[in-house]
Design an enzyme around this catalytic site. Sequence first.
Site, PDB file in Angstrom:
ATOM      1  N   LYS A  67      23.612 123.019  10.570  1.00  0.00           N
ATOM      2  CA  LYS A  67      25.181 123.533  11.430  1.00  0.00           C
ATOM      3  C   LYS A  67      26.284 122.458  11.527  1.00  0.00           C
ATOM      4  O   LYS A  67      26.057 121.517  11.955  1.00  0.00           O
ATOM      5  CB  LYS A  67      24.638 124.834  12.657  1.00  0.00           C
ATOM      6  CG  LYS A  67      25.454 126.013  13.417  1.00  0.00           C
ATOM      7  CD  LYS A  67      25.095 126.267  14.314  1.00  0.00           C
ATOM      8  CE  LYS A  67      26.502 127.010  14.354  1.00  0.00           C
ATOM      9  NZ  LYS A  67      25.684 127.868  15.480  1.00  0.00           N
ATOM     10  N   SER A 142      26.558 132.529  15.131  1.00  0.00           N
ATOM     11  CA  SER A 142      27.671 132.129  14.894  1.00  0.00           C
ATOM     12  C   SER A 142      27.266 131.176  13.516  1.00  0.00           C
ATOM     13  O   SER A 142      27.482 130.446  12.494  1.00  0.00           O
ATOM     14  CB  SER A 142      28.173 130.945  15.710  1.00  0.00           C
ATOM     15  OG  SER A 142      27.378 129.834  16.511  1.00  0.00           O
ATOM     16  N   SER A 166      22.695 132.832  18.311  1.00  0.00           N
ATOM     17  CA  SER A 166      23.705 132.373  17.413  1.00  0.00           C
ATOM     18  C   SER A 166      22.264 131.825  15.813  1.00  0.00           C
ATOM     19  O   SER A 166      23.279 131.806  15.024  1.00  0.00           O
ATOM     20  CB  SER A 166      24.376 131.786  17.152  1.00  0.00           C
ATOM     21  OG  SER A 166      25.546 132.151  17.923  1.00  0.00           O
TER      22      SER A 166
END
Length: 474
Positions: A67, A142, A166
């Site tokens: 990420k 996210s 997330s």
Amino acid sequence: MDDLHLLTAHEIKIAIDSGVEPSAVLDAVQKRIEAIDSKVKAFAYVNKKATQVKRGGKLSGIPVLIKDNICVKDEATTCSSKILEAFSPPYDATVIKRLKDSGAVLIGKANMDEFAFGSSCETSCYGPTRNPWDLDRIPGGSSGGSAAAVAASQTIMALGSDTGGSIRQPAALCGVVGLKPTYGRVSRYGLIAFASSLDQIGPITKDVEDAALLLGVIAGHDVLDSTSVDIPVPDYCKSLTKDIKGLRLGVPKEYFVKGIDPEVETAVKKSIETLRGLGAIVVDISLPHTEYAVSTYYIIGSAEASSNLARFDGAHYGYRDTDAKDMIDMYVRTRSKGFGDEAKRRILLGTYCLSAGYYDAYYLKALKVRTKIKEDFERAFALCDCIVTPTTPTPAFKIGEKTNDPLAMYLSDIFTIPANLAGLPGISIPCGFSSGGLPIGMQIMARPFGEETIFRASYAFEQSTDFHKRRPTI
Ligand code: GLN
């Protein structure tokens, strides 16, 4: 073999042991990215020069996607924000160091909501990631890029971060496995902070065994993170026994209320029956403060975010506006142009809650409610070993559907936020599909440092179902 990208990490380990070249695995994954990422847009950055740094480790030759809020030395790390557009960190996050030491191959950075603010991957400065099951829908957020890439076989494994859901929410919406570890289990050193008392890094994988494997590599005490806890890391793969006889599963009534999609409710209830059939004992429990979790989270999360984001001022990192007439003007212009709308909303909300006149009414009150939520779980865990709930109230929604309604967006994390407030571990595993063919996820939470119990329950469920084996066709 040109379908190596379809395998799990544990299958690739066996393939490599029996003679498959790690370079062939990387090749298959890179071809897949090349073929479909223009549609999915899961990547913020593809590392075309990815190589294996070390042989003979636990993840030797396994491609892992990171990420974009986790620092990788000398590689773009932008949190999908314009304000960090030119930033490459001079050091590796602890989890990255551990991955490199284990022989993993870092293939790039995953798209995400800006600074991890969001549930749909639509607030990224690179544009939205799409759900591989239906390209008109959001992948969740996210960590939407990480989950979409795992679902679409553009990587073998991925790392995400979870502040309020997330990792688990996008895993549920993309039909993959996502684990948020106990607060303090994984070092946050090198994770660009959103809300420091809630953030944890964790695995997003194709199945439970891979999640256990990846957690085993990244978990453990780190002197560089004073909130990481110094207790030994068990061999998580040993919990994958399929035996859950006598395991007590708590089902909280507050998680099956009006507003939840009937197909989600049916799939999760059916899955609870599957677990009962495998020998688990189902007990009804209550978590009475659940209804306050979302508001408590948005006060604490935004307060911490407003403070953490103060460091992005144009002087230290990334983007700087060059038309400013003096220093204050430079701060204002840089932050006005560098942050997107959702980041600004969080900064405003957080600063307001922390201001002298409102601190007691909002921030202090939220801290007290957080304790109440934690106590709910402590009482519940006297009656059960883990808690089973839906991960999200609905399957993936359409791109654009909730962008103009932040409150509706905030509610997509209603079932995942409590675990962050209480510091508990939680996993999302695939447990069904909607009539429209969209994945549905089931969440299993446990006591602090109870990841082994989570793996035990989720592996038993997974091995008696085949939801985790289905892949989207793109
Ligand atoms: N969707 C939640 C938020 O917008 C959670 C995000 C996260 O876990 N990083 O804050």
